[in-house]
Enzyme design. Structure first.
Site, PDB file in Angstrom:
ATOM      1  N   GLU A 148       1.655 -14.137 -16.853  1.00 16.89           N
ATOM      2  CA  GLU A 148       0.223 -15.292 -15.146  1.00 16.89           C
ATOM      3  C   GLU A 148       1.178 -15.598 -14.491  1.00 16.89           C
ATOM      4  O   GLU A 148       0.559 -16.012 -13.550  1.00 16.89           O
ATOM      5  CB  GLU A 148      -0.825 -15.625 -16.345  1.00 16.89           C
ATOM      6  N   HIS A 194      18.172 -41.355 -13.675  1.00 20.52           N
ATOM      7  CA  HIS A 194      17.195 -40.626 -13.414  1.00 20.52           C
ATOM      8  C   HIS A 194      16.042 -41.332 -12.859  1.00 20.52           C
ATOM      9  O   HIS A 194      16.028 -40.788 -11.574  1.00 20.52           O
ATOM     10  CB  HIS A 194      17.119 -40.047 -14.852  1.00 20.52           C
TER      11      HIS A 194
END
Lengths: 662, 662
Positions: free
Chosen positions: B406, B261
């Site tokens: 939001e 990764h």
């Protein structure tokens, strides 16, 4: 227990009346939710919730979270009617007025029975997940006899649209928190109007996709509500109960519309509601028979509480359980031995690594901790001291793989800390404090002992670049009230910071830790100097002309600058600013000793921190010098970045000398 | 177009080789994702993506977003191989080094073809939603001839666990953004290990629950990838393509594990990978035949681009379309007339209301704006000027009901601004800047013109209490680089701030607006004084002993204090600090005129802002006075709170006098 069916409606109407009258008196507030959920709440609090109003801190009580915190009159009504000492009817009359515990949104520090502060949407639900984790974890440690309770949440559409609910339910589903039940006020209204304006989601399908059980009910049909709650109890998964309700139920002309959401109903509509509900009592008056019913309901777990107390009294782990729930550290807990070891064998390691060493020492001594990381375990160095994963198959584990859910992690930690019995800590990168900032703020407001392990705390992280390099973060966290931000400079300070953070029962801590290796600067550790917030690491050798103030990874840079200054005959103190908040709390004499208030011509103050210089005037004074970074970072090896941004002794010392000679 | 089947594997392997070699050379980075998604990306960029490497700013190009930004070598490889001028192979050799445009994470300001800055997970996907909105909106205005493109996203498990993806896909599903396709790198690995450590979610079911189409493919089978992409194109809904992949595919010993990764594979594993892939070329060398295939693929939309240019040339709206896409305001755009009207009829109104008036004036003049609110339309006063809702049935609308999302709103606005052709603005409460802070930071970093309408900007909101009252927010936003925080004090300043914000092509703005009514203080408006950041509203009448510096709702308080001081013979300037960032950019002479650098004994500087005093030293100097609130707020009517927190002339003036007399 089952209440007489004909009692339920008047009991629910008492909530409606108190709610609409309190909002009217305050001339602000949210009547729609309490009126809409009054029936559901009456069944829950009247028949299902295990609590004892006479002993709100009963450790094995069910936890109730009003995630839709704007509907605060719902919980104030429930607490009052059930027999809690506060709020009194006078408190409710003073809803939203200065000094009343009945604040606009429920505050855990104002009223017993308010398990957490809610209002910022979605976070109540996410904190409830943490409470449910704490419950299972303590159950694993102390058994069914002491820990065997449920967590109930009332949430609205807002809670369920916020991103955090996704993180929270993902975690709850994964951990199979079957004792968690979310009652969704499915009224299909938000502030802007119909939910159809902004969402087309099948919420139940989404919950099922994360391993939840879902059930639907008519939120105004008591039997149907009971059926749904019984189904929730019977299912081993966490449950979402979709309660189909009418917002503002009872206000005949406004119910079902957003007009009831966040404004007083007005005199006329209240009069009409009284008529429609058959409630002909004056404002704030609840007839005695209804009060009696509510009081009876409130007392129905008293017996269970008593037998729990008896079990506790004879339980062999009574003292340990009590200590844990009271939040005390084990007698004699200390990291002194660990710190002595560090002093004996100084190491050049990253403070994140130093934190791992501290955890390695403290976790075995302190069974209270539950660690974790938002998928950066190997980077945050949060798993240490032999703790194993907390999973649905082993709730006794002490390490949570939170996944890529920073906000969910932070909120869950708040919930755990509020539940009590555990001390949660969790890690991510410092820059992602932004992702969990709303929960960090609630840690501070709620006075929870949550420890944030925030690593990679500057451009010192190097190549990952500006999206990952904190600039404004340290300072912006330092301005949150009641939050300790600690940035240790070496392994000794890191251990000291852990000691301080653990001892703070009512303050959360952010530990800001480096990715890069740092030399060990401290050679002694009497009385935890980090606890003063700032201390003099090195005293000027020549006549003192400069005080260098630095934190964390820049402390060694300040030491290097001081050495160059001394070599030029300029005396320079080096002050380690571990924690501005703690330093500001010291007495004036100590502060003046560390940072004497004299003109810059006499002693020049210089700050060095690899972040924004904004706010450092506080310590350097206006005409001091501030070295930092007032732009976004860049992608490059760390050493190159420190050069690029002028944070090297070679760049700083000449500027100090120039200033001294000017 | 279809590439010859036997070309695809070597083309994909070129990505793998460049990625593993660049990460190895940099000794940091993320090879796993680029290697795992190389096959999918090759099909997408080779056969589906409509773009022209020779003209990266072609308005009607497809937008490609690498939401999993850590896999940056994927996009650098794709851009390089497809024929973009940058990155060169030299740039790639310098991956993650100072000065290379190949930064650790892709930065939109460093490379054409990088549509947005990614790395903070989930936000790329959410920005892509905004891009897809902008596309449909402009299509509605300018027709298929000019606007007819798609948005493609590559996202990883991290993006899909972050809360923001829930908000983003909810919006996309609701708005039926069928031209949005998310390719999910379903490799079942995160940094900590298997995804099974932290999630049990059925991601496809969750997407379907929000109105998405989902399809699965084998991410290493070119025909299967094509089938899935064709299904995505054919379906009218937004599509999630679950691409089952092996992380680090090609590295024989490490593939499929988290070891690939975020770290270099190492020399041995790279040698083994070369063998396994049949790639026997030295690092950074790509054989000419493979380069040719990639280049051909990169050129395949050149014809489409040319015919688009021809259509544009003859389109009657050519000039307007070009103006919009270049981000210029209409010739002669100005709010002067509106401001004249305000001066002619002063009103005592909240600045949120003043903002509504400004919008009422500007929206009809400026077709570029797309307004919205996170379910606080009536509170943020964001819907004005006759704009109607943007819905799946009318993409031409100019107002978005974002729902209680939001963060999703903020990220979508970033995407819209990056797409170009529109100027997004959106509102929520100031305290909830915390909820969207990660996206506000990306607005600033990406240099997007996004306007945040943040109302209820202090304890002046009153009863909602501490969860809703900003304390640290203004200052903590002011320290984000490249972000303008404007806090106007009256209707005139509010209009001026709107004018400034709209004219800023490469800076986002936060407008901090009051809930409560404020008197109109300004009596003239020559040359937009707010544009200087700070200006002298009132000059001392008596000999100047004090300069009061205030912002927003506290400016009228400062005026009141000044009047009381003058009445006692103490001359006091009043400075309106509208925007600290703009003031700091003024020349030294202007700054010294407004805030002369003299000792406090001569002129005392005093700041007044209903928020933290942290950082105000910058303007008051060390020995000045700072009035503000350094604790959490409380629930009460606003007037009571201003008294409680000492923010009244009666509380402030005596302290100033005492200080002057000391």
């Amino acid at each position: 227990m089952r209440l007489p069916s004909d009692s339920l409606a008047p009991m629910a109407n008492a909530i409606r009346a108190l709610s609409m009258d309190a909002v009217e008196a305050a001339n602000s507030g949210h009547p729609g939710m309490p009126m809409g959920m009054a029936d559901v709440a009456t069944v829950l609090w009247g028949e299902y919730l295990r609590h004892d109003p006479a002993a709100p801190d009963w450790a094995d009580r069910d936890r109730f979270v009003l995630s839709a915190g704007h509907g605060s009159m719902l919980i104030y009504s429930l607490l009052h009617l059930s027999g809690y000492a506060r709020p009194t009817i006078e408190d409710i009359r003073n809803f939203r007025q200065l000094g009343s515990p009945c604040a606009g949104h429920p505050e855990n520090f104002l009223l017993d029975g308010v398990e957490c502060t809610t209002g910022p949407l979605g976070q109540g639900l996410a904190m409830a997940v943490g409470m449910a984790v704490a419950e299972r974890h303590l159950n694993a440690g102390f058994g069914d006899g002491l820990v065997d309770h449920r967590t109930w949440v009332i949430a609205g559409d807002g809670c369920l649209m916020e991103g955090i609910n996704h993180e929270a339910i993902g975690l709850a589903g994964h951990l199979k928190l079957g004792r968690l039940t979310v009652l969704w006020d499915d009224n299909r209204i938000t502030i802007d109007g119909s939910t159809a304006l902004s969402t087309s989601e099948d919420i139940e399908a989404r919950y099922r996709a994360t391993g939840w059980h879902t059930v639907r009910c008519d939120g105004h049909d008591f039997d149907d509500i009971r059926r749904a709650l019984d189904e929730a109890l019977a299912d081993p998964r966490p449950t979402l109960v979709a309660c189909r309700t009418v917002i503002g139920k009872g206000a005949p002309n406004k119910q079902g519309t957003s007009a009831t959401h966040g404004a007083p109903l007005g005199k006329d509509e209240i009069a009409a509601a009284r008529k429609a509900l058959g409630w002909d009592h004056p404002p704030f008056e609840v007839p005695q028979d209804i009060r009696d019913e509510w009081r009876k309901a409130g007392e129905c777990s008293a017996k269970a509480h008593k037998s729990w107390q008896e079990r506790l009294a004879t339980n062999s782990e009574r003292d340990e359980f009590t200590r844990r729930m009271e939040g005390d550290l084990p007698a004699g807990f200390s990291l002194a031995e660990h710190i002595s070891g560090l002093l004996a064998s100084p190491q050049k390691i990253a403070t994140r690594k130093a934190s791992e060493l501290a955890l390695g020492a403290l976790n075995p001594l302190l069974p209270d901790t539950i660690g974790g990381s938002a998928d950066l375990t190997g980077s945050n160095n949060t798993k240490a001291g032999g703790i194993g994963p907390l999973t649905d198959e082993n709730y006794g584990g002490r390490y949570i793989y939170y996944g890529i859910r920073e906000f969910g992690m932070a909120a869950a930690m708040n919930g755990m800390a509020l539940h009590g019995g555990v001390i949660p800590y969790g890690g991510t990168f410092m820059v992602f404090t932004d992702y969990c900032r709303p929960a960090i703020r609630l840690s501070a407001l709620q006075e929870t002992r949550v420890i944030y392990v925030m690593t990679h705390d500057s451009i010192g992280l190097g190549e990952d670049g500006p999206t990952h390099q904190p600039i404004e973060h340290l300072q912006s966290l330092r301005m949150i009230p009641n939050l300790l931000v600690m940035r240790p400079a070496d392994a000794v300070e890191t251990a000291e910071c852990w000691e301080i953070a653990l001892a703070e029962k009512t303050r959360p801590t952010v530990l800001a830790l480096s990715r890069q290796n740092l030399p060990q600067l401290r050679t002694s550790a009497d009385g935890n100097p980090s606890g003063r917030g700032a201390y003099r690491l090195k005293q000027a050798e020549n006549a003192r002309k400069v005080i260098l103030i630095a934190s964390g990874s820049e402390l060694s840079l300040a030491v290097e600058c001081a050495a160059q200054l001394e070599a030029r005959g300029v005396g320079a103190d080096v002050v380690s600013m571990v924690c501005t908040q703690l330093f500001d709390e010291q007495d004036a004499a100590y502060r003046a000793d560390i940072l004497p208030d004299v003109a810059p011509e006499e002693i020049l103050r210089v700050s060095v921190e690899a972040g924004t210089t904004f706010g450092w005037d506080r310590y350097t004074m206006t005409h001091g010098l501030r070295f930092g970074i007032d732009r976004f970072g860049a992608s490059a090896p760390a050493e190159d970045l420190f050069v690029k941004f002028g944070l090297t002794a070679d760049a700083i010392v000449p500027q100090i000398l120039k200033h001294l000679n000017a």
